[in-house]
Design a protein around this motif. Structure first.
Motif, PDB file in Angstrom:
ATOM      1  N   LEU A  64       0.826  -1.213   0.000  1.00  6.96           N
ATOM      2  CA  LEU A  64       0.000   0.000   0.000  1.00  6.96           C
ATOM      3  C   LEU A  64       0.854   1.254   0.000  1.00  6.96           C
ATOM      4  N   ALA A  65       1.890   1.263   0.815  1.00  9.02           N
ATOM      5  CA  ALA A  65       2.801   2.413   0.853  1.00  9.02           C
ATOM      6  C   ALA A  65       3.499   2.617  -0.484  1.00  9.02           C
ATOM      7  N   PHE A 124       2.363   1.680  -3.508  1.00  5.30           N
ATOM      8  CA  PHE A 124       1.385   2.179  -4.478  1.00  5.30           C
ATOM      9  C   PHE A 124       1.025   3.633  -4.233  1.00  5.30           C
ATOM     10  N   ARG A 125       0.977   4.037  -2.978  1.00  7.74           N
ATOM     11  CA  ARG A 125       0.661   5.438  -2.660  1.00  7.74           C
ATOM     12  C   ARG A 125       1.776   6.382  -3.071  1.00  7.74           C
ATOM     13  N   SER A 126       3.006   5.885  -3.091  1.00  9.13           N
ATOM     14  CA  SER A 126       4.130   6.739  -3.460  1.00  9.13           C
ATOM     15  C   SER A 126       4.216   6.977  -4.965  1.00  9.13           C
ATOM     16  N   TRP A 127       3.468   6.217  -5.753  1.00  7.69           N
ATOM     17  CA  TRP A 127       3.475   6.402  -7.210  1.00  7.69           C
ATOM     18  C   TRP A 127       2.578   7.510  -7.532  1.00  7.69           C
TER      19      TRP A 127
END
Length: 132
Positions: A126-127, A129-132
């Motif tokens: 999740l972290a 994917f959120r950074s993309w």
């Protein structure tokens, strides 16, 4: 009567017991296609753990889950072989029931492993994917 080179008694030494156990695992790895797939999955899980740099506790959870799946598959294989040995080429509804239940146990163990994987890999993925 057993042949002279075939052991029929108890193992007398730890090394002898270990050798037989490793022989059994070798047969399991060579003969069981499901185990080969589970071994490949375990390898991918380990690679993912390295890439995502999971914590020591997460490694503990992953290793336990992997070993639990391996144990479940090994026990399922043992049950299948014993049932096949007993019933031979004959169809028996009880034998099918036993083998189906044993396969169901592997399914439950695999679901436990999936839950463990979600617990370990969910937050870092999740972290990521959120950074993309």
């Amino acid at each position: 009567m057993a042949l002279p080179d075939k052991q029929v008694g108890k193992n007398k030494h730890f090394i002898q017991s270990t050798r037989h156990a490793l022989d059994g695992l070798k047969v399991f790895f060579v003969d069981e296609n499901n185990f080969k797939r589970e071994f490949l999955s375990a390898t991918l899980v380990i690679v993912a753990g390295v890439v995502l740099q999971v914590s020591a506790f997460s490694w503990f959870v992953l290793v336990l889950a992997i070993l639990l799946v391996f144990l479940g598959e090994l026990l399922n294989t043992i049950v299948e072989n014993v049932v096949d040995f007993i019933v031979g080429d004959q169809y028996d509804a009880r034998a099918k029931k036993i083998k189906d239940m044993s396969a169901g146990a592997v399914l439950i163990v695999s679901l436990i492993a999936v839950v463990a994987g979600i617990y370990v890999f969910g937050p870092p993925l999740l972290a990521l994917f959120r950074s993309w």
